[in-house]
Design a protein around this motif. Structure first.
Motif, PDB file in Angstrom:
ATOM      1  N   SER A   1     -12.624  -5.300   4.040  1.00 18.78           N
ATOM      2  CA  SER A   1     -11.583  -5.602   3.057  1.00 18.78           C
ATOM      3  C   SER A   1     -11.213  -4.335   2.299  1.00 18.78           C
ATOM      4  CB  SER A   1     -12.042  -6.687   2.082  1.00 18.78           C
ATOM      5  OG  SER A   1     -13.202  -6.282   1.381  1.00 18.78           O
ATOM      6  N   LEU A   2      -9.967  -4.276   1.907  1.00 16.63           N
ATOM      7  CA  LEU A   2      -9.430  -3.115   1.205  1.00 16.63           C
ATOM      8  C   LEU A   2      -8.812  -3.588  -0.105  1.00 16.63           C
ATOM      9  CD1 LEU A   2      -8.616  -0.076   1.187  1.00 16.63           C
ATOM     10  CD2 LEU A   2      -6.480  -0.774   2.314  1.00 16.63           C
ATOM     11  N   VAL A   3      -9.185  -2.918  -1.195  1.00 19.62           N
ATOM     12  CA  VAL A   3      -8.621  -3.203  -2.507  1.00 19.62           C
ATOM     13  C   VAL A   3      -7.851  -1.963  -2.956  1.00 19.62           C
ATOM     14  CG1 VAL A   3      -9.085  -3.901  -4.879  1.00 19.62           C
ATOM     15  CG2 VAL A   3     -10.614  -4.644  -3.042  1.00 19.62           C
ATOM     16  N   VAL A   4      -6.584  -2.130  -3.333  1.00 20.74           N
ATOM     17  CA  VAL A   4      -5.771  -0.989  -3.728  1.00 20.74           C
ATOM     18  C   VAL A   4      -5.406  -1.084  -5.203  1.00 20.74           C
ATOM     19  CG1 VAL A   4      -4.834  -0.726  -1.408  1.00 20.74           C
ATOM     20  CG2 VAL A   4      -3.576  -2.078  -3.084  1.00 20.74           C
ATOM     21  N   ALA A   5      -5.258   0.071  -5.833  1.00 17.60           N
ATOM     22  CA  ALA A   5      -4.890   0.124  -7.247  1.00 17.60           C
ATOM     23  C   ALA A   5      -4.013   1.327  -7.501  1.00 17.60           C
ATOM     24  CB  ALA A   5      -6.141   0.185  -8.122  1.00 17.60           C
ATOM     25  N   ASP A   6      -3.170   1.213  -8.507  1.00 19.45           N
ATOM     26  CA  ASP A   6      -2.279   2.301  -8.883  1.00 19.45           C
ATOM     27  C   ASP A   6      -1.882   2.075 -10.338  1.00 19.45           C
ATOM     28  OD1 ASP A   6      -0.272   4.349  -7.067  1.00 19.45           O
ATOM     29  OD2 ASP A   6       0.375   3.867  -9.095  1.00 19.45           O
ATOM     30  N   THR A   7      -1.540   3.158 -11.031  1.00 22.62           N
ATOM     31  CA  THR A   7      -1.018   2.993 -12.382  1.00 22.62           C
ATOM     32  C   THR A   7       0.287   2.202 -12.358  1.00 22.62           C
ATOM     33  OG1 THR A   7       0.017   5.172 -12.182  1.00 22.62           O
ATOM     34  CG2 THR A   7      -2.123   5.065 -13.301  1.00 22.62           C
ATOM     35  N   ASP A   8       0.985   2.250 -11.224  1.00 21.14           N
ATOM     36  CA  ASP A   8       2.166   1.422 -10.996  1.00 21.14           C
ATOM     37  C   ASP A   8       1.693   0.170 -10.252  1.00 21.14           C
ATOM     38  OD1 ASP A   8       4.483   0.191 -10.080  1.00 21.14           O
ATOM     39  OD2 ASP A   8       5.517   2.073  -9.658  1.00 21.14           O
TER      40      ASP A   8
END
Length: 336
Positions: free
Chosen positions: A27-34
């Motif tokens: 599984s992949l979890v992505v995050a960004d300030t946007d």
């Protein structure tokens, strides 16, 4: 494995595509300030979007990949170390020596893994050149020439944040020169030109640069870079020894035209940018990182490698500014 990805800009999006289809990533979890951009990438890749960058560290991850803006790298590396997480980070760790040394100190104190994204180390051509040099096939190496030419300048807003042409662009050449030759740089003499677009002068940067580097065995090397190469993206290295010489990056997409009557024709489809030129290398470095996380492989590009390359870039910037040769011994390798 459960992997976290921080940053969903151009390179982060590429990494998301690679990680989401990798057989070792459960599984992949992505995050960004946007957060909206992160949600779109997560939806496209079948991943999960964290509500914020802070939240990603509470996701039960096995490792984290950092592809965010440069200014955030050192802090995120430190946070990953304190969380006990192996981290892969795009270069640089930081744009200055104190920031780099601070983040490396956090990693070393925590005893965690930090792999740096010097993708050229995973390119087939550079790997073959390294083997030829180390095997003695070229004989005593006497000359190395490294070339990096971008097809067009970056946005003006990027320049003040980039650290300058030596730290942002030529740092790749400095790293790969060390890796291919197995030698260290002991002295540099560098210069640069800001005669191109006005935004470089306004940012205190240069659009074209050249450096002469002396290696610890007496080998002479040159490294040149420009942001203004309208023919296309051109990254090459030439290595000349007493027995033979070879070139990396010379193929049917190299954006260079011979003026010889019987020379090779101009490329029909020159390389447009770094992602196209080094796509297989980017995939290979992430595959290596996952093997490091699983314990199958020793770290192939430890964070200390970024410190070595940054010290050369710092020496070049000092040389350009002060118009003199600079010894690497003048650039500190540790705090104090």
């Amino acid at each position: 494995m459960r992997i976290g990805l921080i940053g969903t800009g151009r390179i982060g999006t590429f990494h998301a595509d690679v990680l989401s289809r990798h057989p070792d990533v459960g599984s992949l979890v992505v995050a960004d300030t946007d957060s909206d951009r992160a949600a779109k990438i997560a939806d496209r890749t079948g991943s999960t979007a964290a509500a914020s960058v802070d939240e990603i560290f509470s996701q039960g991850l096995d490792a984290v990949v950092i592809a965010s803006a440069t200014a955030s790298h050192a802090d995120l590396i430190s946070r990953a170390a304190r969380a006990g997480l192996p981290a892969f980070c795009e270069k640089p760790i930081a744009l200055d020596l104190p920031g780099t040394l601070g983040a490396l100190g956090e990693v070393e104190s925590a005893g965690t893994v930090l792999q740096l994204g010097f993708m050229r180390r995973f390119d087939a051509g550079y790997g073959a050149a390294r083997e030829l040099v180390r095997s003695g096939r070229l004989g005593r190496l006497h000359t190395v020439r490294a070339i990096t030419s971008d097809p067009a300048p970056p946005p003006a807003a990027y320049l003040p944040l980039s650290g300058g042409l030596y730290r942002d662009c030529l740092v790749h050449d400095f790293d790969i020169m060390r890796w291919v030759t197995g030698r260290e740089v002991v002295e540099v003499y560098a210069t640069g030109s800001d005669a191109g677009p006005a935004m470089f002068r306004e940012a205190g940067d240069v659009d074209t640069a050249a450096a002469v580097l002396t290696l610890d065995d007496g080998t002479l090397a040159t490294a040149t870079a420009t942001r203004c190469n309208g023919a296309g993206y051109d990254v090459r290295m030439e290595l000349a020894g007493e027995l033979d010489q070879v070139a990396v990056g010379l193929d049917d997409r190299t954006p260079i035209t011979s003026t010889e009557p019987k020379g090779p024709p101009a490329p029909g489809s020159p390389w447009p940018g770094f992602l196209e030129r080094f796509a297989p290398a980017y995939e290979a470095e992430l595959d290596a990182f996952l093997k490091v996380v699983s314990g199958e492989l020793e770290n192939p590009c430890d964070g200390r490698e970024a410190l070595h390359a940054l010290r050369i870039a710092e020496a070049c910037e000092r040389s350009r500014r002060e118009r003199r040769p600079v010894r690497l011994s003048e650039i500190p390798a540790q705090d104090g």
